[in-house]
Design a protein around this motif. Structure first.
Motif, PDB file in Angstrom:
ATOM      1  N   PRO A  16     -12.272  -0.498 -14.509  1.00 34.01           N
ATOM      2  CA  PRO A  16     -11.146  -0.401 -13.587  1.00 34.01           C
ATOM      3  C   PRO A  16     -10.787  -1.748 -12.976  1.00 34.01           C
ATOM      4  O   PRO A  16     -11.636  -2.649 -12.889  1.00 34.01           O
ATOM      5  N   ALA A  17      -9.541  -1.898 -12.571  1.00 31.60           N
ATOM      6  CA  ALA A  17      -9.103  -3.133 -11.921  1.00 31.60           C
ATOM      7  C   ALA A  17      -9.751  -3.302 -10.556  1.00 31.60           C
ATOM      8  O   ALA A  17      -9.924  -4.426 -10.071  1.00 31.60           O
ATOM      9  N   ALA A  39      -8.281  -8.891 -12.700  1.00 27.46           N
ATOM     10  CA  ALA A  39      -7.245  -7.972 -12.199  1.00 27.46           C
ATOM     11  C   ALA A  39      -6.082  -8.732 -11.561  1.00 27.46           C
ATOM     12  O   ALA A  39      -6.230  -9.862 -11.086  1.00 27.46           O
ATOM     13  N   GLY A  65       3.804  -1.779 -13.165  1.00 23.02           N
ATOM     14  CA  GLY A  65       2.413  -1.412 -13.383  1.00 23.02           C
ATOM     15  C   GLY A  65       2.041  -0.337 -12.386  1.00 23.02           C
ATOM     16  O   GLY A  65       2.908   0.240 -11.713  1.00 23.02           O
ATOM     17  N   VAL A  68      -3.266   0.328  -7.863  1.00 19.63           N
ATOM     18  CA  VAL A  68      -4.530   1.069  -7.775  1.00 19.63           C
ATOM     19  C   VAL A  68      -5.221   0.859  -6.440  1.00 19.63           C
ATOM     20  O   VAL A  68      -6.168   1.576  -6.102  1.00 19.63           O
ATOM     21  N   ALA A 236      -2.780  -2.428 -11.934  1.00 15.50           N
ATOM     22  CA  ALA A 236      -3.254  -2.223 -13.294  1.00 15.50           C
ATOM     23  C   ALA A 236      -2.056  -2.174 -14.225  1.00 15.50           C
ATOM     24  O   ALA A 236      -1.092  -1.428 -13.966  1.00 15.50           O
ATOM     25  N   ASP A 237      -2.084  -2.935 -15.284  1.00 15.02           N
ATOM     26  CA  ASP A 237      -0.943  -2.982 -16.220  1.00 15.02           C
ATOM     27  C   ASP A 237      -0.907  -1.738 -17.098  1.00 15.02           C
ATOM     28  O   ASP A 237      -1.920  -1.088 -17.312  1.00 15.02           O
TER      29      ASP A 237
END
Length: 237
Positions: A16-17, A39, A65, A68, A236-237
Motif C-alpha cells: 500500500p502507498a 508513494a 488517482g 488513500v 495511489a495511482d
C-alpha cells in the motif's frame, strides 16, 4: 526459487502507498500512518478557480488517482490562507516566517515540511531560510516537535495543556514519512516523544490542534469539522 521470487514481486507490487494503525504511547492512543518510500505525497490548497478547497472530499475530486490518506497540514488565517511558507507544484504562495510571534506557530523553533522528488524532510525554519532546498511542495507550521533528536526546548514534561494534535515526522535520510494524530488529548511533550521514542524519527513538526483531522479509509477514518487550509494527501495511482 522462481515461485518465491514471483511471490515477493507480487507482494511488492501490492504494497500500500500508506499503512495506518492505532498505537498506544504513554497511555494515550494515536493513529499513525507511515508512507511507502515511493508513494505520491502532495499538498493542496486551492481549486482551479483559485478558491480554497477546505475539505478532504474536494481534494479527492481534484486528483488523478485515489486519495488513500489526507490530513490538515499547517496553520492558517481566518480566511484559510497559510500563516507561513506555502509552496505547491513549485509555486510559492506565501513566504517563510522566521520571527517569533503569538500562538503555537510563533513558538520558535518552528519548521517546514518539504517534499522533493527523491525525499521528504521536516526542516527547522531558520535553517531552511538560510539554505532553501528546491521543494516541489512545502508547508510551514509550528512548533517543531523534535529537532535533530531533541524535543522542543519549551516543552514541559508536567504540562497540563492537553489537546487533540496532529503532525508529521521524517527520518534523517528523507525516506521515512510518518503522519500522526492523537486520538486522546495529549501535551506537546507527549506528542513529541511519540515521534522521537516510539517512531524513532529525529525531526517532527506540529501541524495543529483542535481542528486536527484525518482521512484514512483503510482504518475507517473520515473526520469532519470546520473548513481547512492546507491539506496533505497520499495518492495511489
Amino acid at each position: 526459487m522462481i515461485l518465491r521470487a514471483a511471490i515477493a514481486l507480487l507482494c511488492l507490487l501490492a504494497a500500500p502507498a500508506v499503512a495506518c494503525e492505532q498505537i498506544t504511547h504513554r497511555d494515550a492512543r494515536f493513529t499513525v500512518c507511515e508512507v511507502a518510500p515511493d508513494a505520491r505525497v502532495e499538498l493542496f490548497l486551492r481549486d482551479e478557480a483559485g478558491d480554497i478547497l477546505g475539505a478532504f472530499s474536494s481534494v479527492k475530486s481534484r486528483v488523478d488517482g485515489t486519495v488513500v490518506m489526507a490530513m490538515n497540514a499547517g496553520m492558517y488565517h481566518d480566511d484559510r490562507r497559510p500563516v507561513g511558507l506555502y509552496i505547491e507544484d513549485g509555486i510559492q504562495e506565501a513566504p517563510i516566517v522566521t520571527r517569533a510571534g503569538p500562538g503555537n506557530f510563533g513558538l520558535l523553533p518552528n519548521g517546514v515540511f518539504c517534499l522533493r522528488a527523491d525525499r521528504s524532510d521536516v526542516i527547522e525554519s531558520r535553517a531552511f531560510a538560510a539554505n532553501p532546498p528546491a521543494c516541489t511542495d512545502a508547508t510551514q507550521s509550528g512548533p517543531m516537535l523534535v529537532i535533530d533528536g531533541a524535543l522542543h526546548p519549551r516543552f514541559l514534561p508536567d504540562s497540563t495543556s492537553r489537546n487533540i494534535r496532529n503532525g508529521v515526522g521524517t527520518s534523517a535520510d528523507g525516506q521515512r514519512v510518518v503522519f500522526a494524530i492523537s486520538d486522546d488529548a495529549v501535551t506537546f511533550h507527549e506528542f513529541g516523544t511519540l515521534f522521537r521514542d516510539t517512531l524513532g524519527l529525529p525531526n517532527a513538526l506540529y501541524f495543529d490542534g483542535r481542528i486536527s483531522r484525518l482521512y484514512a479509509p483503510a482504518v475507517g477514518r473520515n473526520d469532519f469539522g470546520l473548513p481547512l487550509g492546507p491539506i496533505v494527501a497520499v495518492i495511489a495511482d
